[in-house]
Write an enzyme that holds these catalytic residues in place. Structure first.
Site: not given
Ligand code: COA
Length: 259
Positions: A66, A110, A113, A133
């Site tokens: 999400a 999500g 999911e 989460e």
């Molecule tokens: N919601 C909103 N934005 C997200 C996102 C999410 N779930 N997952 C990634 N992004 C965005 C980042 O904020 C970033 O945006 P920015 O460039 O404007 O800062 C962009 O996507 C790229 O992500 P980034 O974190 O820089 O890539 P990474 O390769 O360093 O890390 C992940 C990848 C997937 C490990 C990391 O993005 C992450 O942990 N995301 C969240 C996952 C999560 O918790 N999902 C469950 C949500 S309920």
């Protein structure tokens, strides 16, 4: 309809939906969710489409969850309203045609999911899956606590949800979270070949088969076997059954019409 966050295509009898926010790792904001509902509703009505494939744009992610920006300042009442089971992936949940998740990278929160709500999961070797989460101080809200234990068992699901750790595609395959793992460069062809093969079958029988298999995770064995025998008998009311049997006996390819 003109989509803002999706690419929606028809390739033969296969409908393909690509979530197209690669710069945000295809995180699902409200627009993505609304547009997914719309795309599934359109494919449900489209008799030319027998199978749907869903994937994410770019090299890195299927869906990174999400959109976390939308969690800020939300209160419990709003989330309780927005995350009701009948609202989450509303059209996917009631979609009768087979749906294949083509997992090309991160499938988190999500995203994991969503993949679990599809019928078949095919992952690229570099995919990573998880329910992170807990690291945000919340728990999965789109089915993760219920579908994950059903797929991989309670202990492993508990570990994934309590730790927020990701697993790689190989582990996901061993545990049953995904069904096939292929090299990244083969993912598209492998998935589309599978989708095309399934799409050659009778569209009506595909729906009946999906309903029967899906019931296995909600019904007891006795009720499930009873449902199966009713649905099996139902297939004998279709023209496609006559065609399938006749084609076999005449040693030719069947021409199913979905009737
Ligand atoms: N919601 C909103 N934005 C997200 C996102 C999410 N779930 N997952 C990634 N992004 C965005 C980042 O904020 C970033 O945006 P920015 O460039 O404007 O800062 C962009 O996507 C790229 O992500 P980034 O974190 O820089 O890539 P990474 O390769 O360093 O890390 C992940 C990848 C997937 C490990 C990391 O993005 C992450 O942990 N995301 C969240 C996952 C999560 O918790 N999902 C469950 C949500 S309920």
């Amino acid at each position: 309809m003109q989509y803002e966050t999706l690419i929606v295509e028809k390739i033969g009898k296969v409908g393909k939906i690509t979530i197209n926010r690669p710069e945000k790792l295809n995180a699902m904001n409200q627009t993505v969710r609304d547009e997914l509902d719309h795309a599934f509703a359109e494919f449900a009505q489209d008799s030319d489409v027998s199978v749907v494939v869903v994937t994410g744009a770019g090299e890195k992610a299927f869906i990174a969850g999400a959109d976390i920006n939308e969690f800020k300042d939300k209160n419990a009442a709003q989330m309780y309203e927005d995350f009701r089971p009948d609202k989450v992936f509303h059209e996917l949940a009631r979609f009768q045609k087979p749906v294949i998740a083509m997992i090309n990278g991160y499938a988190l929160g999500g995203g994991c999911e969503f993949a679990m709500a599809c019928d078949i999961r095919i992952a690229s070797e570099n995919a990573k899956l998880g329910q992170p989460e807990i690291k945000l101080g919340i728990i999965p809200g789109w089915g993760g606590t219920q579908r994950l234990p059903r797929l991989i068992g309670e202990g492993k699901a508990m570990w994934m949800i309590l730790s927020g750790e990701m697993i790689d595609a190989k582990t996901a395959l061993e545990w049953g979270l995904v069904d096939f793992v292929v090299k990244p460069e083969e993912l598209e062809d492998f998935t589309m070949n599978m989708a095309n093969k399934i799409a050659e079958m009778s569209p009506i029988t595909l729906k009946i088969a999906k309903e029967a298999v899906r019931a296995a995770s909600t019904l007891g064995l006795k009720e499930g076997l009873e449902l199966e025998s009713r649905l099996f008998a139902l297939t004998f009311s279709t023209e496609d059954k006559e065609e399938g049997v006749a084609a076999f006996l005449e040693k030719r390819k069947p021409e199913f019409r979905g009737r």
